[in-house]
Design an enzyme around this catalytic site. Structure first.
Site, PDB file in Angstrom:
ATOM      1  N   ASP A  10       0.855  -1.206   0.000  1.00 26.86           N
ATOM      2  CA  ASP A  10       0.000   0.000   0.000  1.00 26.86           C
ATOM      3  C   ASP A  10       0.888   1.251   0.000  1.00 26.86           C
ATOM      4  O   ASP A  10       0.866   2.027   0.933  1.00 26.86           O
ATOM      5  CB  ASP A  10      -0.929  -0.010   1.235  1.00 26.86           C
ATOM      6  CG  ASP A  10      -0.186  -0.076   2.565  1.00 26.86           C
ATOM      7  OD1 ASP A  10       0.976  -0.543   2.601  1.00 26.86           O
ATOM      8  OD2 ASP A  10      -0.753   0.364   3.590  1.00 26.86           O
ATOM      9  N   HIS A 240       9.615  -0.304   8.353  1.00 35.78           N
ATOM     10  CA  HIS A 240       8.807  -1.506   8.655  1.00 35.78           C
ATOM     11  C   HIS A 240       8.812  -2.523   7.515  1.00 35.78           C
ATOM     12  O   HIS A 240       9.111  -3.696   7.709  1.00 35.78           O
ATOM     13  CB  HIS A 240       7.346  -1.108   8.910  1.00 35.78           C
ATOM     14  CG  HIS A 240       7.145  -0.188  10.047  1.00 35.78           C
ATOM     15  ND1 HIS A 240       7.190  -0.586  11.362  1.00 35.78           N
ATOM     16  CD2 HIS A 240       6.892   1.145  10.073  1.00 35.78           C
ATOM     17  CE1 HIS A 240       6.969   0.439  12.153  1.00 35.78           C
ATOM     18  NE2 HIS A 240       6.785   1.508  11.399  1.00 35.78           N
TER      19      HIS A 240
HETATM   20  C1  BDR Z   1       2.820  -0.632   8.658  1.00 37.62           C
HETATM   21  O1  BDR Z   1       1.734   0.279   8.491  1.00 37.62           O
HETATM   22  C2  BDR Z   1       1.934   1.077   7.348  1.00 37.62           C
HETATM   23  O2  BDR Z   1       1.643   2.406   7.631  1.00 37.62           O
HETATM   24  C3  BDR Z   1       3.377   0.892   6.942  1.00 37.62           C
HETATM   25  O3  BDR Z   1       3.533   1.016   5.551  1.00 37.62           O
HETATM   26  C4  BDR Z   1       3.690  -0.500   7.417  1.00 37.62           C
HETATM   27  O4  BDR Z   1       3.300  -1.448   6.464  1.00 37.62           O
HETATM   28  C5  BDR Z   1       3.535  -0.345   9.948  1.00 37.62           C
HETATM   29  O5  BDR Z   1       2.663  -0.492  11.027  1.00 37.62           O
HETATM   30 CA    CA Z   2       2.853  -0.814   4.133  1.00 35.80          CA
END
Ligand code: BDR
Ligand code: CA
Length: 314
Positions: A10, A240
């Site tokens: 995303d 992340h």
């Molecule tokens: C996850 O949430 C999204 O905002 C980031 O892209 C990552 O996949 C981290 O909690």
């Molecule tokens: Ca993400």
């Protein structure tokens, strides 16, 4: 042999960094990207995925997927974290290619069935596409090589509620299906990703090595960094989504545990991931009902960030 992989995403600032890794790593064969709403709406997610590949001078199939959660109402996209365009409001050109005509879940099913036992799914957004793929063809459980999910939190606490991580919170019903489907699965959650901080000097090196894509990575990073400074008092960002790929390529940098995973789908704890280690016996057999999976409990954050920089600067 390179790992054939579908990246479900995303994009999203940290997604963009991970996409750059998937495009650059010589041991990854990126079969395609499948998009989901999450950090942005679904059309923006698809546009960003197409654009990021183009900026790296690569033509990668992109299949558009989930526009909303399976059951719950969609929360507004977190524009204060990822910007209105998902890439920190950095000015972006329009991609010249279009998405595939098949949907993300169909793309996943086709690719997995075309190469039984070979394809790895790496999912770094809300899990609707994988959940729908399972519904379309439950047999992919036995034909996928492995599934790596960036999401959840075991001991670390949440990042969007006191107990829930964003990807799981955004679609807990999809997450419950995907995390308990019985396929070989590793959860890379906040217990690992919060150990990693990618600092500004490291981003400068990446930007210098990544050409046009580097400009977007650095521009979007600047916006994301401002959020981290205010929200967590960190100078840098937690990468992340790159951690899911780091686990795949360098698992020795993570500490994992095996056990049973559950997802809370409703109530105040919606989106919480509950983990029962395999070796413990609990008072109620319900904690051993779901299939065994691996979850990351800790990580060598410094080494992971070094791996990210190395991958994006070689
Ligand atoms: C996850 O949430 C999204 O905002 C980031 O892209 C990552 O996949 C981290 O909690
Ligand atoms: Ca993400």
């Amino acid at each position: 042999m390179a790992t054939p992989l579908i990246f479900d995403t995303d994009p999203g600032v940290d997604d963009a960094q991970a996409i750059a890794i998937a495009l650059a790593h010589p041991e990854i064969e990126l079969l395609g990207m499948t998009t989901t709403y999450g950090n942005v709406d679904i059309d923006t997610a698809t546009t960003n995925a197409l654009l990021l590949a183009e900026l790296a001078n690569q033509r990668i199939p992109v299949a558009q997927g989930a526009a909303a959660p399976l059951i719950k109402l969609k929360h507004p996209a977190p524009a204060h974290i990822h910007g209105d365009n998902g890439l920190g409001n950095h000015p972006l050109p329009v991609p010249s290619h279009r998405a595939e005509t098949i949907s993300a879940p169909q793309f996943i099913v086709e690719q997995v069935n075309a190469r039984p036992g070979e394809v790895t799914l790496v999912a770094v957004g809300p899990l609707g596409n994988l959940a729908t793929a399972l519904q379309l063809d439950p047999g992919i459980v036995d034909r996928v090589k492995q599934v790596v999910v960036m999401g959840g939190s075991i001991r670390e606490g949440g990042n969007v509620t006191p107990v829930a991580e964003a990807n799981i919170f955004n679609d807990p019903h999809a997450a419950a299906r995907v995390l308990t489907a019985g396929w070989p699965l590793t959860l890379v959650g906040l217990d690992a990703t919060h150990r990693c901080v990618l600092g500004p000097a490291q981003m400068d090196k990446i930007a210098a090595a990544q050409g046009k894509l580097g400009d977007v990575l650095a521009g979007s990073y600047a916006f994301y960094r401002a959020f981290y400074r205010t929200a967590l008092d960190i100078d840098g960002c937690c990468p992340h989504d790159s951690c899911a790929l780091a686990w795949l390529m360098r698992p020795e940098l993570f500490t994992t545990a095996r056990g049973h995973l559950n997802v809370v789908t409703d109530g105040d704890a919606e989106g919480q991931t509950l983990f029962a280690p395999q070796e413990r016996t609990f008072i109620d057999p319900r904690w051993a009902r779901t299939p065994l999976v691996d979850v990351c409990m800790n990580a060598d954050g410094e080494a992971i960030v070094d791996w990210i920089v190395e991958t994006l600067t070689r």
